[in-house]
Design a protein around this motif. Structure first.
Motif, PDB file in Angstrom:
ATOM      1  N   SER A 158       0.830  -1.198   0.000  1.00 29.71           N
ATOM      2  CA  SER A 158       0.000   0.000   0.000  1.00 29.71           C
ATOM      3  C   SER A 158       0.866   1.249   0.000  1.00 29.71           C
ATOM      4  CB  SER A 158      -0.906   0.010   1.234  1.00 29.71           C
ATOM      5  OG  SER A 158      -0.127  -0.043   2.412  1.00 29.71           O
ATOM      6  N   ALA A 159       0.300   2.340  -0.511  1.00 29.16           N
ATOM      7  CA  ALA A 159       1.024   3.608  -0.538  1.00 29.16           C
ATOM      8  C   ALA A 159       1.103   4.178   0.878  1.00 29.16           C
ATOM      9  CB  ALA A 159       0.305   4.587  -1.458  1.00 29.16           C
ATOM     10  N   PRO A 160       2.183   4.878   1.208  1.00 27.67           N
ATOM     11  CA  PRO A 160       2.292   5.469   2.547  1.00 27.67           C
ATOM     12  C   PRO A 160       1.201   6.506   2.788  1.00 27.67           C
ATOM     13  CG  PRO A 160       4.011   6.304   1.090  1.00 27.67           C
ATOM     14  CD  PRO A 160       3.348   5.181   0.361  1.00 27.67           C
ATOM     15  N   VAL A 161       0.708   6.539   4.025  1.00 21.16           N
ATOM     16  CA  VAL A 161      -0.299   7.528   4.421  1.00 21.16           C
ATOM     17  C   VAL A 161       0.415   8.622   5.203  1.00 21.16           C
ATOM     18  CG1 VAL A 161      -2.431   7.934   5.692  1.00 21.16           C
ATOM     19  CG2 VAL A 161      -2.076   5.746   4.516  1.00 21.16           C
ATOM     20  N   LEU A 162       0.580   9.769   4.575  1.00 24.12           N
ATOM     21  CA  LEU A 162       1.337  10.858   5.189  1.00 24.12           C
ATOM     22  C   LEU A 162       0.438  11.691   6.097  1.00 24.12           C
ATOM     23  CD1 LEU A 162       3.435  12.039   2.103  1.00 24.12           C
ATOM     24  CD2 LEU A 162       4.010  10.311   3.813  1.00 24.12           C
ATOM     25  N   LYS A 163       0.927  11.935   7.300  1.00 25.14           N
ATOM     26  CA  LYS A 163       0.204  12.773   8.250  1.00 25.14           C
ATOM     27  C   LYS A 163       1.169  13.772   8.872  1.00 25.14           C
ATOM     28  CE  LYS A 163      -3.314   9.339   9.484  1.00 25.14           C
ATOM     29  NZ  LYS A 163      -3.950   8.586  10.590  1.00 25.14           N
ATOM     30  N   GLU A 164       0.612  14.909   9.260  1.00 25.71           N
ATOM     31  CA  GLU A 164       1.448  15.943   9.864  1.00 25.71           C
ATOM     32  C   GLU A 164       1.811  15.556  11.298  1.00 25.71           C
ATOM     33  OE1 GLU A 164       1.474  20.787  10.608  1.00 25.71           O
ATOM     34  OE2 GLU A 164      -0.395  19.748  10.162  1.00 25.71           O
ATOM     35  N   THR A 165       3.073  15.658  11.609  1.00 27.81           N
ATOM     36  CA  THR A 165       3.537  15.413  12.967  1.00 27.81           C
ATOM     37  C   THR A 165       4.770  16.269  13.201  1.00 27.81           C
ATOM     38  OG1 THR A 165       4.124  13.708  14.579  1.00 27.81           O
ATOM     39  CG2 THR A 165       5.055  13.483  12.374  1.00 27.81           C
ATOM     40  N   TYR A 166       5.356  16.128  14.387  1.00 23.56           N
ATOM     41  CA  TYR A 166       6.518  16.943  14.732  1.00 23.56           C
ATOM     42  C   TYR A 166       7.624  16.042  15.258  1.00 23.56           C
ATOM     43  CZ  TYR A 166       3.255  20.828  14.366  1.00 23.56           C
ATOM     44  OH  TYR A 166       2.336  21.724  13.900  1.00 23.56           O
ATOM     45  N   MET A 167       8.862  16.385  14.944  1.00 19.74           N
ATOM     46  CA  MET A 167       9.997  15.611  15.417  1.00 19.74           C
ATOM     47  C   MET A 167      10.008  15.547  16.938  1.00 19.74           C
ATOM     48  SD  MET A 167      12.578  13.752  14.750  1.00 19.74           S
ATOM     49  CE  MET A 167      12.829  14.035  12.989  1.00 19.74           C
ATOM     50  N   GLU A 168       9.608  16.638  17.567  1.00 20.76           N
ATOM     51  CA  GLU A 168       9.563  16.683  19.027  1.00 20.76           C
ATOM     52  C   GLU A 168       8.658  15.580  19.578  1.00 20.76           C
ATOM     53  OE1 GLU A 168       8.330  19.814  22.613  1.00 20.76           O
ATOM     54  OE2 GLU A 168       7.864  20.266  20.522  1.00 20.76           O
ATOM     55  N   THR A 169       7.516  15.377  18.933  1.00 19.71           N
ATOM     56  CA  THR A 169       6.569  14.348  19.371  1.00 19.71           C
ATOM     57  C   THR A 169       7.173  12.957  19.237  1.00 19.71           C
ATOM     58  OG1 THR A 169       4.735  15.741  18.650  1.00 19.71           O
ATOM     59  CG2 THR A 169       4.257  13.409  19.022  1.00 19.71           C
ATOM     60  N   ILE A 170       7.848  12.717  18.109  1.00 21.80           N
ATOM     61  CA  ILE A 170       8.460  11.409  17.874  1.00 21.80           C
ATOM     62  C   ILE A 170       9.546  11.130  18.904  1.00 21.80           C
ATOM     63  CG2 ILE A 170       9.798  10.037  16.226  1.00 21.80           C
ATOM     64  CD1 ILE A 170       8.429  11.630  13.990  1.00 21.80           C
ATOM     65  N   VAL A 171      10.389  12.135  19.151  1.00 22.32           N
ATOM     66  CA  VAL A 171      11.482  11.961  20.113  1.00 22.32           C
ATOM     67  C   VAL A 171      10.938  11.725  21.515  1.00 22.32           C
ATOM     68  CG1 VAL A 171      13.439  13.097  21.220  1.00 22.32           C
ATOM     69  CG2 VAL A 171      13.128  13.288  18.745  1.00 22.32           C
ATOM     70  N   GLN A 172       9.905  12.471  21.893  1.00 20.52           N
ATOM     71  CA  GLN A 172       9.322  12.306  23.224  1.00 20.52           C
ATOM     72  C   GLN A 172       8.728  10.910  23.397  1.00 20.52           C
ATOM     73  OE1 GLN A 172       9.738  14.116  25.737  1.00 20.52           O
ATOM     74  NE2 GLN A 172      10.482  16.031  24.832  1.00 20.52           N
ATOM     75  N   ASP A 173       8.111  10.391  22.342  1.00 24.55           N
ATOM     76  CA  ASP A 173       7.569   9.025  22.404  1.00 24.55           C
ATOM     77  C   ASP A 173       8.691   8.013  22.618  1.00 24.55           C
ATOM     78  OD1 ASP A 173       5.049   9.974  22.073  1.00 24.55           O
ATOM     79  OD2 ASP A 173       4.874   9.450  19.946  1.00 24.55           O
ATOM     80  N   LEU A 174       9.796   8.195  21.911  1.00 25.55           N
ATOM     81  CA  LEU A 174      10.930   7.278  22.064  1.00 25.55           C
ATOM     82  C   LEU A 174      11.530   7.380  23.466  1.00 25.55           C
ATOM     83  CD1 LEU A 174      12.718   7.783  18.619  1.00 25.55           C
ATOM     84  CD2 LEU A 174      11.439   5.776  19.371  1.00 25.55           C
ATOM     85  N   LEU A 175      11.630   8.592  23.972  1.00 28.65           N
ATOM     86  CA  LEU A 175      12.185   8.778  25.312  1.00 28.65           C
ATOM     87  C   LEU A 175      11.286   8.142  26.371  1.00 28.65           C
ATOM     88  CD1 LEU A 175      13.482  12.470  25.123  1.00 28.65           C
ATOM     89  CD2 LEU A 175      14.807  10.353  25.006  1.00 28.65           C
ATOM     90  N   SER A 176       9.985   8.179  26.141  1.00 27.26           N
ATOM     91  CA  SER A 176       9.058   7.556  27.093  1.00 27.26           C
ATOM     92  C   SER A 176       9.285   6.057  27.173  1.00 27.26           C
ATOM     93  CB  SER A 176       7.607   7.849  26.675  1.00 27.26           C
ATOM     94  OG  SER A 176       7.344   9.233  26.745  1.00 27.26           O
ATOM     95  N   LEU A 177       9.592   5.442  26.029  1.00 23.84           N
ATOM     96  CA  LEU A 177       9.869   4.007  26.015  1.00 23.84           C
ATOM     97  C   LEU A 177      11.140   3.670  26.787  1.00 23.84           C
ATOM     98  CD1 LEU A 177       9.078   3.160  22.270  1.00 23.84           C
ATOM     99  CD2 LEU A 177       7.721   2.519  24.268  1.00 23.84           C
TER     100      LEU A 177
END
Length: 204
Positions: A158-177
């Motif tokens: 399937s084609a990728p589904v692009l959504k707006e997000t922020y690098m800060e959000t991604i990093v914070q999620d990783l740090l939470s793990l």
């Protein structure tokens, strides 16, 4: 002409290659003096590989004596490549079936886990939800679900589904793990990122 070579070049090449390890089976077949039918042999030259079916028949004179021989080369390189692709396609089809079966086996317990987490997310106080990382766990369950869907669609990417997000959000999620590890090792992490929007598929 054979293999884009004239008679003189063939003779020279035979002498050279018979003294080396290149195309040994091909030239051994070429030098035979007995009749044979449809022997498959490969030949490599300048990085290109050809596959032939080779047949040889003897030419006889009026006295039934051998006067020469006829060698027939049938180039089956493309046929061999098509056969290889067919086998590869069959393997991919089998892999797809295995992936689909595994995905179905994963999906059922995953649905149960997601249900319990969703229940906890609705009934726990906000500080308890954050303490046990319930929102993050739900997000990761959704990610696993997306992987399962990809497994089910492995034969039809399937084609990728692009959504707006922020690098800060991604990093914070990783740090939470990694929060438990950081606390155990007494590691302090400080993140400073510009809030720049990104358009990505976070499930890929």
């Amino acid at each position: 002409m054979l293999l884009d070579l004239d008679k003189k070049e063939i003779k020279q090449m035979i002498e050279q290659e018979r003294q080396s390890e290149h195309n040994v089976l091909f030239w051994e077949l070429f030098m035979r003096r007995d009749p044979f039918q449809q022997v498959k042999v490969s030949y490599e030259r300048d990085g290109e590989k050809k596959i032939f079916l080779v047949s040889q028949s003897m030419l006889l004179n009026l006295y039934s004596e051998t006067a020469g021989r006829t060698i027939f080369f049938l180039d089956i390189t493309e046929i061999e490549e098509l056969t290889r692709r067919m086998h590869q396609s069959e393997k991919l089809e089998l892999f797809g079936e295995m992936a689909a079966k595994a995905a179905h086996e994963i999906r059922d317990p995953l649905t149960v886990i997601h249900g319990f987490l969703a229940f906890m997310n609705e009934n726990l106080a906000e500080n308890e939800r954050e303490q046990y990382h319930i929102p993050l766990l739900l997000k990761e369950i959704d990610r696993i679900n997306a992987i399962v869907e990809d497994m089910l669609l492995i034969a039809k990417p399937s084609a990728p589904v692009l959504k707006e997000t922020y690098m800060e959000t991604i990093v914070q999620d990783l740090l939470s793990l990694l929060q438990h590890t950081f606390e155990t090792e007494k590691i302090a992490v400080h993140v400073r990122l510009d809030r720049v929007p990104l358009w990505i598929d976070r499930n890929k």
